[in-house]
Design a protein around this motif. Sequence first.
Motif, short mmCIF file in Angstrom:
data_model
loop_
_atom_site.label_atom_id
_atom_site.label_comp_id
_atom_site.label_asym_id
_atom_site.label_seq_id
_atom_site.Cartn_x
_atom_site.Cartn_y
_atom_site.Cartn_z
N HIS A 270 0.81 -1.02 -0.05
CA HIS A 270 0.21 -0.12 -0.11
C HIS A 270 0.86 1.19 0.06
CE1 HIS A 270 -3.84 -2.27 1.03
NE2 HIS A 270 -2.51 -2.69 1.96
N LEU A 271 0.86 2.37 -1.17
CA LEU A 271 1.73 3.80 -0.87
C LEU A 271 0.37 4.90 -0.78
CD1 LEU A 271 3.30 2.30 -4.01
CD2 LEU A 271 4.31 2.48 -1.89
N PRO A 272 0.56 6.20 -0.17
CA PRO A 272 0.00 6.72 -0.39
C PRO A 272 -0.51 7.49 -1.33
CG PRO A 272 1.88 7.22 0.81
CD PRO A 272 1.94 5.65 0.04
N ILE A 273 -1.82 7.88 -2.20
CA ILE A 273 -1.49 8.55 -3.17
C ILE A 273 -0.90 9.38 -3.95
CG2 ILE A 273 -2.97 10.52 -2.77
CD1 ILE A 273 -4.38 8.59 -5.49
N VAL A 274 -0.07 10.44 -2.91
CA VAL A 274 1.40 11.01 -4.04
C VAL A 274 2.36 10.07 -4.67
CG1 VAL A 274 2.78 12.66 -3.09
CG2 VAL A 274 0.28 13.15 -2.34
N ALA A 275 2.66 9.18 -3.76
CA ALA A 275 3.23 8.28 -4.23
C ALA A 275 3.25 7.65 -5.69
CB ALA A 275 3.58 7.40 -3.37
N LEU A 276 1.63 7.40 -5.58
CA LEU A 276 1.51 6.31 -6.87
C LEU A 276 1.32 6.78 -8.02
CD1 LEU A 276 -1.08 4.40 -5.23
CD2 LEU A 276 0.70 3.68 -6.41
N VAL A 277 1.01 8.88 -7.57
CA VAL A 277 0.94 9.18 -8.87
C VAL A 277 1.83 9.99 -10.05
CG1 VAL A 277 0.32 11.95 -10.05
CG2 VAL A 277 -1.21 10.50 -8.23
N SER A 278 3.37 9.30 -8.30
CA SER A 278 4.98 10.50 -8.94
C SER A 278 5.05 8.95 -9.96
CB SER A 278 5.57 10.56 -7.66
OG SER A 278 5.54 11.33 -7.11
N LEU A 279 4.59 7.75 -9.34
CA LEU A 279 5.22 6.76 -9.70
C LEU A 279 4.71 6.66 -11.44
CD1 LEU A 279 5.31 4.01 -7.08
CD2 LEU A 279 7.12 4.50 -8.05
N HIS A 280 3.51 7.10 -11.43
CA HIS A 280 2.38 6.61 -12.69
C HIS A 280 3.40 7.94 -14.04
CE1 HIS A 280 -0.77 3.82 -10.71
NE2 HIS A 280 -0.50 3.97 -12.90
N ALA A 281 3.93 8.50 -13.28
CA ALA A 281 4.44 10.33 -13.39
C ALA A 281 5.45 9.65 -14.24
CB ALA A 281 4.43 11.45 -13.25
#
Length: 82
Positions: free
Chosen positions: A39-50
């Motif tokens: 589980h990752l915070p949403i900011v980390a997920l958005v960064s990884l997708h970017a």
Amino acid sequence: MFDFFTNPHNVLQLSNRVLGAGLALLLAGIYGAYLYDGHLPIVALVSLHAMTIIGPTLLKIGYVMRLLSQHRLGQCPVGAGV
């Protein structure tokens, strides 16, 4: 600053670094965004997708820089027109 880009050897070295950084960002982004099960915070997920978008962009920029510097050095790869 512009003197750096007039030397094709400098551009070739920079292109190798940009290619490496692009590949690292792409692989880290793919692993973190799609393969990691934690589980990752949403900011980390958005960064990884970017990173999965920025990585291939850097790959393309680095490849074009490499082709231009090789052309200026007279080391055109086989199959490249011009």
